[in-house]
Design an enzyme around this catalytic site. Structure first.
Site, PDB file in Angstrom:
ATOM      1  N   GLY A  51      -4.608 -52.795   7.221  1.00  0.00           N
ATOM      2  CA  GLY A  51      -5.101 -52.007   8.709  1.00  0.00           C
ATOM      3  C   GLY A  51      -5.746 -50.631   8.021  1.00  0.00           C
ATOM      4  N   THR A  55     -12.830 -48.550   0.637  1.00  0.00           N
ATOM      5  CA  THR A  55     -11.662 -47.759   0.319  1.00  0.00           C
ATOM      6  C   THR A  55     -11.436 -46.691   1.270  1.00  0.00           C
ATOM      7  OG1 THR A  55     -12.979 -46.628  -1.545  1.00  0.00           O
ATOM      8  CG2 THR A  55     -11.650 -48.584  -2.380  1.00  0.00           C
ATOM      9  N   GLY A  56     -12.316 -46.361   2.018  1.00  0.00           N
ATOM     10  CA  GLY A  56     -12.229 -45.316   3.023  1.00  0.00           C
ATOM     11  C   GLY A  56     -12.095 -44.009   2.772  1.00  0.00           C
ATOM     12  N   GLY A  70     -12.405 -29.711  15.151  1.00  0.00           N
ATOM     13  CA  GLY A  70     -13.033 -31.156  15.160  1.00  0.00           C
ATOM     14  C   GLY A  70     -12.181 -32.117  15.957  1.00  0.00           C
ATOM     15  N   GLU A 117      -7.489 -33.664  19.058  1.00  0.00           N
ATOM     16  CA  GLU A 117      -6.590 -34.676  19.753  1.00  0.00           C
ATOM     17  C   GLU A 117      -5.376 -34.433  19.480  1.00  0.00           C
ATOM     18  OE1 GLU A 117      -7.939 -38.509  18.042  1.00  0.00           O
ATOM     19  OE2 GLU A 117      -9.771 -38.617  19.195  1.00  0.00           O
ATOM     20  N   GLU A 172     -11.390 -22.107  14.096  1.00  0.00           N
ATOM     21  CA  GLU A 172     -12.734 -22.829  13.648  1.00  0.00           C
ATOM     22  C   GLU A 172     -13.930 -22.010  12.917  1.00  0.00           C
ATOM     23  OE1 GLU A 172     -14.166 -25.948  13.883  1.00  0.00           O
ATOM     24  OE2 GLU A 172     -15.860 -25.176  12.742  1.00  0.00           O
ATOM     25  N   LEU A 200     -16.080 -43.539  11.468  1.00  0.00           N
ATOM     26  CA  LEU A 200     -15.430 -44.139  12.638  1.00  0.00           C
ATOM     27  C   LEU A 200     -15.052 -45.727  12.221  1.00  0.00           C
ATOM     28  CD1 LEU A 200     -18.079 -42.888  15.326  1.00  0.00           C
ATOM     29  CD2 LEU A 200     -15.711 -42.131  14.829  1.00  0.00           C
ATOM     30  N   HIS A 220     -19.088 -49.602  42.928  1.00  0.00           N
ATOM     31  CA  HIS A 220     -18.656 -48.550  43.629  1.00  0.00           C
ATOM     32  C   HIS A 220     -17.206 -48.533  44.347  1.00  0.00           C
ATOM     33  CE1 HIS A 220     -18.548 -44.760  46.130  1.00  0.00           C
ATOM     34  NE2 HIS A 220     -18.132 -45.519  47.101  1.00  0.00           N
TER      35      HIS A 220
END
Ligand code: FAD
Ligand code: NAD
Length: 465
Positions: free
Chosen positions: A41, A142-143, A181, A186, A202, A319, A444
């Site tokens: 995963g 390999t990410g 970011g 998150e 930042e 992503l 709606h």
């Protein structure tokens, strides 16, 4: 064919790699997937998308109960208490279920899991834990890993990366997030909801680089209102452990007087870099660019025959769904079919509250690309469902080509923006104009009606404002 010979060997079992392996096996190719982690995963399922969303969900429930949102609706819960260990249990359960699910899918589709770290020995062979394997084709998936910040050494206790921030055993009193970011906002949201003071440092003059300018401004305003302290145009120059805390040294990004900030925990989230170390890519003849990425053409070819690359290790947004779609496409190409990913239409979502979602070009990007644009906006404050639910923060913005009316981008900041963006992506995939969206019947009352109204606003005709 020897047991150690395959049609395809995929290196890495993240969303790119595991999906490529399953699709290749479904298409009749003898397929193996190498993974050095204990579970399948990749980043996404083990330490990324899934555990972060589990904590975002749980912390949102806590905040709703604790800050009286439920009480405003007549749901009185009395004394609210945080059981952080139970929350972590929910996170671990989500990860276990999904990583185990990939293992089940490997078995079901007859994908061989080669356990260990892969290294190329030639362009058609690799070594995994001392055994040589050969394949007609390799897919490198390999990410990526956390980009380190010189002078701020990660110890996963007081100075953590996203993996450490998912596992904090206690709510920090003061969390300093380096990098405004996606990860910073998150995971900063998780710990703020659970009671931490959160300071975001930042480097740039605005948070969320790459997003539409108006969305960035609105997000900045909303997060500050929620209690985030956001220090833009500021760089961190060092960190020192002191007792149970950390002293960070910061200075203006443009240079100037240094000052210190105290924190119980520091989260380093300044981006991610591709994983190519230890792969011995030179043995296969595969080159990397200045950013350490493997460049590929639109069919994911690296330039070395039989060696392909997908996902975070290649250029483009980092992503999971981009990696997955590339995994399907590369497998289809290897099976002799046509595999295509439309990189112009990759949605992205920041799972804060409200959520922030985008697809296509921002207004700034569209103008920089030479388009004359028409823009339509609609505030969630005028959307009946958002008003009813009392989640009226944000707006929808549709950017269209002034000449053809074709939609170039859709940008949303709204409680359920992540769900709303799917229709915008589909419309753009079908080459929709803003008029096409405006004249599509939307149910709606739904938040999605705001997309219809923003599309109507492109030609100046929204109804509810
Ligand atoms: P990865 O998922 O990184 O997988 C690569 C795998 O390859 C790893 O398991 C690694 O162990 C293995 N590997 C590497 N080298 C070798 C080798 N030589 N031999 C054997 N195995 C090897 N994206 C989203 O779209 N939505 C989200 O909500 C989201 N949330 C995120 C939250 C966090 C905290 C983080 C860190 C990331 C998040 N992402 C999210 C990004 C997402 O996780 C990545 O874009 C995605 O995992 C990339 O998939 P991949 O297959 O390219 O690589
Ligand atoms: P990011 O690129 O989203 O943000 C990094 C931030 O750090 C930027 O705002 C950058 O300007 C800032 N920065 C860089 N160097 C700095 C410094 N020295 N001091 C202060 N600020 C600095 O990276 P991230 O948040 O680490 O996330 C990494 C990747 O993971 C992203 O590319 C993202 O696509 C992916 N991800 C996606 C999701 C999602 O889809 N919801 C969630 C988490 C992560």
């Amino acid at each position: 064919m020897a047991d150690t010979d395959f049609d395809v060997i995929v290196i890495g079992a993240g969303p790119g790699g595991y999906v490529a392996a399953i699709r290749a096996a479904q298409l009749g190719l003898k397929t193996a997937c190498v993974e050095s982690r204990e579970t399948l995963g990749g980043t996404c399922l083990n330490v990324g998308c899934i555990p972060s969303k589990a904590l975002l969900h749980a912390s949102e429930l806590f905040e709703e109960a604790n800050h009286g949102t439920l009480a405003k609706w007549g749901v009185k819960v009395g004394h609210v208490e945080l059981d952080l260990e139970a929350m972590h249990g929910g996170r671990r359960e989500a990860v276990k279920g999904l990583t185990g699910g990939v293992e089940f899918l490997f078995k079901k589709n007859k994908v061989t899991w080669l356990k260990g770290h892969a290294r190329f020995t030639a362009k058609d062979s690799i070594d995994v834990a001392g055994t040589a394997y050969r394949a007609k084709n390799f897919v490198i998936a390999t990410g990526s890993s956390v980009t380190p910040l010189p002078g701020v050494e990660i110890d996963q206790e007081r100075i953590v990366d996203s993996t450490g921030a998912l596992e904090l055993p206690q709510v920090p009193k003061r969390l300093v997030v380096i990098g405004g970011g996606v990860i910073g906002l998150e995971l900063g949201s998780v710990w703020r909801r659970l009671g931490a003071e959160v300071v975001v440092v930042e480097f740039l003059d605005q948070i969320l680089p790459g997003m539409d300018g108006e969305i960035r401004k609105e997000a900045n305003k909303i997060f500050r209102k929620q209690g985030f302290e956001i220090r833009t145009s500021t760089k961190v120059t060092g960190a020192e452990r002191k007792g149970d805390g950390v002293i960070l040294t910061v200075e203006p990004a443009a240079g100037g007087a240094a000052e210190t900030i105290e924190a119980d925990v520091v989260l380093v989230s300044i981006g991610r870099r591709p994983n190519t170390e230890g792969l011995d890519l030179d043995k296969a003849g595969v080159a990397i660019n200045k950013r350490g990425q493997i460049e590929v053409d639109h069919e994911f070819r690296t330039g070395v025959e039989g060696v392909y690359a997908i996902g975070d290790v290649t250029p483009g947004p980092m992503l999971a769904h981009k990696a997955e779609d590339e995994g399907i496409a590369v497998a289809e190409i290897l099976a002799g079919q046509i595999g295509i990913v439309n990189h112009e239409v990759i949605p992205s979502v920041v799972y804060t509250y409200p959520e922030i979602a985008a697809v296509g070009r921002s207004e700034e990007e569209a103008k920089a690309d030479g388009f004359e644009v028409k823009v339509g906006k609609f505030p969630m404050l005028a959307n009946s469902r958002a008003k009813t639910n009392r989640d009226t923060d944000g707006f929808v913005k549709v950017v269209a080509d002034a000449r053809t009316d074709r939609v170039l981008g859709v940008h949303i900041i709204a409680s359920v923006a992540g769900t709303m963006i799917a229709q915008a992506a589909q419309a753009m995939e079908f080459g929709a104009t803003s008029e096409d969206i405006a004249y599509t019947c939307h149910a709606h009352p739904t938040h999605s009606e705001a997309i219809k109204e923003a599309a109507m606003a492109v030609s100046g005709k929204p109804i509810h404002i």
